[in-house]
Design an enzyme around this catalytic site. Structure first.
Site, PDB file in Angstrom:
ATOM      1  N   GLU A 114      -9.451 -16.267  25.130  1.00 50.63           N
ATOM      2  CA  GLU A 114      -8.937 -17.251  25.559  1.00 50.63           C
ATOM      3  C   GLU A 114      -7.045 -17.224  25.416  1.00 50.63           C
ATOM      4  O   GLU A 114      -6.888 -16.559  24.600  1.00 50.63           O
ATOM      5  CB  GLU A 114      -9.477 -18.639  24.699  1.00 50.63           C
ATOM      6  CG  GLU A 114     -10.779 -18.742  24.977  1.00 50.63           C
ATOM      7  CD  GLU A 114     -11.386 -19.985  23.984  1.00 50.63           C
ATOM      8  OE1 GLU A 114     -11.977 -20.646  25.047  1.00 50.63           O
ATOM      9  OE2 GLU A 114     -11.170 -20.516  22.650  1.00 50.63           O
ATOM     10  N   CYS A 127       0.570 -18.965  25.352  1.00 47.65           N
ATOM     11  CA  CYS A 127      -0.358 -18.842  23.300  1.00 47.65           C
ATOM     12  C   CYS A 127      -1.484 -17.519  24.566  1.00 47.65           C
ATOM     13  O   CYS A 127      -2.222 -17.926  24.317  1.00 47.65           O
ATOM     14  CB  CYS A 127      -0.385 -20.033  23.253  1.00 47.65           C
ATOM     15  SG  CYS A 127      -1.175 -19.693  21.008  1.00 47.65           S
ATOM     16  N   CYS A 134     -11.260 -12.140  15.151  1.00 48.48           N
ATOM     17  CA  CYS A 134     -10.327 -11.397  13.821  1.00 48.48           C
ATOM     18  C   CYS A 134     -11.164 -11.242  12.221  1.00 48.48           C
ATOM     19  O   CYS A 134     -12.169 -11.551  12.021  1.00 48.48           O
ATOM     20  CB  CYS A 134      -9.680 -13.411  13.637  1.00 48.48           C
ATOM     21  SG  CYS A 134      -7.917 -12.440  12.413  1.00 48.48           S
ATOM     22  N   CYS A 138      -9.253 -17.420   6.947  1.00 50.59           N
ATOM     23  CA  CYS A 138      -8.905 -18.439   7.526  1.00 50.59           C
ATOM     24  C   CYS A 138      -9.751 -19.316   7.501  1.00 50.59           C
ATOM     25  O   CYS A 138      -9.878 -19.739   8.368  1.00 50.59           O
ATOM     26  CB  CYS A 138      -7.561 -18.772   7.706  1.00 50.59           C
ATOM     27  SG  CYS A 138      -6.320 -17.250   7.729  1.00 50.59           S
ATOM     28  N   CYS A 141      -8.922 -22.150  10.203  1.00 48.27           N
ATOM     29  CA  CYS A 141      -9.167 -22.018  11.374  1.00 48.27           C
ATOM     30  C   CYS A 141     -10.788 -21.605  11.960  1.00 48.27           C
ATOM     31  O   CYS A 141     -11.241 -20.443  11.266  1.00 48.27           O
ATOM     32  CB  CYS A 141      -8.349 -20.607  11.057  1.00 48.27           C
ATOM     33  SG  CYS A 141      -8.104 -19.916  13.224  1.00 48.27           S
ATOM     34  N   CYS A 367      -4.007 -25.056  18.629  1.00 45.98           N
ATOM     35  CA  CYS A 367      -3.964 -23.986  17.544  1.00 45.98           C
ATOM     36  C   CYS A 367      -5.133 -24.209  16.634  1.00 45.98           C
ATOM     37  O   CYS A 367      -5.596 -25.041  16.031  1.00 45.98           O
ATOM     38  CB  CYS A 367      -2.439 -24.533  16.265  1.00 45.98           C
ATOM     39  SG  CYS A 367      -1.097 -24.277  17.347  1.00 45.98           S
TER      40      CYS A 367
HETATM   41  N1  SAH Z   1      -3.464 -14.581  13.416  1.00 42.18           N
HETATM   42  C1  SAH Z   1      -2.300 -15.036  13.440  1.00 42.18           C
HETATM   43  C2  SAH Z   1      -1.093 -16.143  15.176  1.00 42.18           C
HETATM   44  C3  SAH Z   1      -3.203 -17.006  15.421  1.00 42.18           C
HETATM   45  S1  SAH Z   1      -3.045 -18.284  15.098  1.00 42.18           S
HETATM   46  C4  SAH Z   1      -1.714 -16.016  12.584  1.00 42.18           C
HETATM   47  O1  SAH Z   1      -2.718 -16.885  11.408  1.00 42.18           O
HETATM   48  O2  SAH Z   1      -0.880 -16.789  12.494  1.00 42.18           O
HETATM   49  C5  SAH Z   1      -1.506 -19.486  15.204  1.00 42.18           C
HETATM   50  C6  SAH Z   1      -0.828 -20.751  13.735  1.00 42.18           C
HETATM   51  O3  SAH Z   1      -2.114 -21.191  14.253  1.00 42.18           O
HETATM   52  C7  SAH Z   1      -1.337 -20.446  13.190  1.00 42.18           C
HETATM   53  O4  SAH Z   1      -0.410 -20.774  11.918  1.00 42.18           O
HETATM   54  C8  SAH Z   1      -2.444 -20.554  11.834  1.00 42.18           C
HETATM   55  O5  SAH Z   1      -2.582 -20.673  10.656  1.00 42.18           O
HETATM   56  C9  SAH Z   1      -2.610 -21.884  12.977  1.00 42.18           C
HETATM   57  N2  SAH Z   1      -4.351 -22.940  12.866  1.00 42.18           N
HETATM   58  C10 SAH Z   1      -5.297 -21.970  12.536  1.00 42.18           C
HETATM   59  N3  SAH Z   1      -6.578 -23.202  12.687  1.00 42.18           N
HETATM   60  C11 SAH Z   1      -5.573 -24.455  12.519  1.00 42.18           C
HETATM   61  C12 SAH Z   1      -6.020 -25.286  12.501  1.00 42.18           C
HETATM   62  N4  SAH Z   1      -7.007 -26.085  12.872  1.00 42.18           N
HETATM   63  N5  SAH Z   1      -5.065 -26.131  13.078  1.00 42.18           N
HETATM   64  C13 SAH Z   1      -4.098 -26.196  13.147  1.00 42.18           C
HETATM   65  N6  SAH Z   1      -3.511 -25.235  13.202  1.00 42.18           N
HETATM   66  C14 SAH Z   1      -4.005 -24.233  12.867  1.00 42.18           C
HETATM   67 FE1  SF4 Z   2      -6.753 -14.701  11.773  1.00 40.18          FE
HETATM   68 FE2  SF4 Z   2      -7.220 -17.466  12.733  1.00 40.18          FE
HETATM   69 FE3  SF4 Z   2      -6.064 -16.659   9.927  1.00 40.18          FE
HETATM   70 FE4  SF4 Z   2      -4.714 -16.416  12.066  1.00 40.18          FE
HETATM   71  S1  SF4 Z   2      -5.056 -17.734  11.281  1.00 40.18           S
HETATM   72  S2  SF4 Z   2      -5.114 -14.618  11.085  1.00 40.18           S
HETATM   73  S3  SF4 Z   2      -6.706 -16.523  14.348  1.00 40.18           S
HETATM   74  S4  SF4 Z   2      -8.233 -16.622  10.751  1.00 40.18           S
END
Ligand code: SAH
Ligand code: SF4
Length: 393
Positions: A114, A127, A134, A138, A141, A367
């Site tokens: 996406e 974006c 991944c 996290c 996420c 995000c």
């Molecule tokens: N993998 C990279 C980039 C992709 S995530 C990273 O983790 O930095 C982009 C941003 O969205 C990151 O700061 C991540 O922590 C945040 N993010 C992920 N899940 C989210 C959620 N459910 N609500 C708000 N931000 C989120």
């Molecule tokens: Fe991967 Fe989501 Fe963690 Fe970014 S925030 S490193 S996309 S699991």
């Protein structure tokens, strides 16, 4: 939200790579030069040919060699025999009530990723994803619940920008007055995946994106977001030179271990040391600390105070991200009052603390909400535990 959603399933002609043709999109200049020579371009002409083809593909957005009118007919035919100009296929395009557009793209192997376009006053941010899924997990996420399928190629990363420009009708018209306003004026590597676990792919793609004779986005309009892959942080400045954002999200190792499991490998202190050394760091090129606001988990006043202590000495801004919910998510968004109180403490300590407005929530484009539906592979509990224990590469 009950906002109207438009969803067109585009029926564009399928453009799947055909056997034997080399896709020009995403090749660096050196790679393109070598490929042109291998296809029969005389070596002494190759540099000039790279410049010409490059301009057609990336400046004018041309997809058909026949339209490259400053090249001899025979040479155009030679190009068509060896090369193609192929982009990911647009499967669906959804447009949010707030104008955010989400593209579901199909890439080689039938995988899907996406890309999200976010229009704002005076600018527009794309974006971009760097991986299908991944490897990291996290816990807040959505992408993190999906297995890593593979890294995207440079062509697939550059292709996301080209698809957006196609959809927005943003390629320049020959002869038309130069229009300096760009719909895609900024690019963030914040889609699916951890860009620093696809370092070479992302770096080569950004070289193409930043090249002044092509897509021509300045390095200062590109922000790469990492969860904290410490060994690759200095390389990001040296080999890409873009701005850096870090998914910080917690102020103690205990909480960060749970939210961003890569912290068990490179903890807060190790990460901050790497950031302090980040080349080019200055007041005009600050590091963005992303901080997702999770109700009752990381959003107390004490957290805010610890945060400013931890980052002292680093030119920084703190981007507060209200948690975006997804089906089955184990957290809730902090209240608006809590987020504002948190922001206030940071602001009074001398740091900019913008609260990110969630965009495109009605189409799951905000995000952390990205996840491709076709990739059914869901990590098992055991895999998640293993992933977070040993994150080597
Ligand atoms: N993998 C990279 C980039 C992709 S995530 C990273 O983790 O930095 C982009 C941003 O969205 C990151 O700061 C991540 O922590 C945040 N993010 C992920 N899940 C989210 C959620 N459910 N609500 C708000 N931000 C989120
Ligand atoms: Fe991967 Fe989501 Fe963690 Fe970014 S925030 S490193 S996309 S699991």
């Amino acid at each position: 939200m009950s906002a109207p959603i438009t969803q067109d399933v585009l029926t564009l002609p399928r453009k799947l790579p055909e056997g034997g043709l080399t896709n020009i999109v995403g090749l660096t200049r050196d790679q393109l030069q070598a490929a042109l020579i291998a296809a029969g371009t005389p070596a002494r002409q190759a540099r000039m040919r790279v410049g010409q083809v490059w301009q057609w593909v990336y400046h004018w957005g041309v997809r058909d060699f026949a339209q490259m009118t400053n090249l001899a007919k025979d040479y155009r035919a030679l190009l068509a025999r060896h090369f193609e100009i192929a982009l990911p296929e647009v499967v669906t395009r959804q447009v949010s009530a707030d104008g955010t557009r989400k593209y579901l793209l199909r890439i080689a192997g039938g995988h899907e990723v996406e890309t999200v376009y976010i229009p704002e006053e005076g600018r527009g941010t794309l974006c971009v994803s760097s991986q299908v899924g991944c490897t990291l997990t996290c816990s807040f996420c959505h992408t993190g619940t999906q297995k890593l399928v593979r890294n995207l190629t440079p062509g697939e990363i550059v292709g996301q920008l080209m698809v957006a420009r196609d959809d927005l009708g943003e390629w320049p018209q020959p002869g038309a007055p130069k229009d300096e306003t760009r719909l895609v004026s900024n690019l963030v590597l914040m889609g699916m995946g951890e860009p620093l676990y696809n370092f070479e792919g992302v770096r080569d793609a950004m070289k193409v994106v930043m090249d002044g004779e092509g897509l021509s986005l300045s390095r200062r309009r590109i922000t790469l977001s990492t969860s904290g892959v410490v060994p690759e942080i200095a390389r990001t400045a040296e080999e890409i030179g873009c701005l850096l954002a870090v998914s910080f999200h917690a102020t103690t190792d205990d909480v960060r271990d749970r939210l961003v499991p890569i912290n068990r490998r490179w903890n807060i202190k190790t990460l901050l040391d790497a950031l302090r050394d980040y080349p080019r760091l200055s007041n005009s090129e600050r590091i963005t600390f992303e901080y997702v606001m999770l109700d009752g988990v990381n959003d107390s006043d004490a957290d805010a105070r610890r945060l400013v202590q931890l980052i002292r000495g680093i030119p920084a801004k703190i981007n507060l991200i209200p948690f975006n919910e997804w089906p089955g998510a184990p957290y809730q968004r902090s209240s608006r009052e809590r987020i504002e109180a948190f922001a206030d403490i940071i602001y009074k300590a001398g740091y900019a603390s913008p609260i990110r407005t969630p965009r495109g929530e009605d189409i799951m484009a905000a995000c952390g909400q990205l996840k491709s539906a076709t990739e059914r592979g869901r990590k098992s509990k055991a895999e998640i535990a293993a992933d977070s224990r040993l994150q080597t590469h």
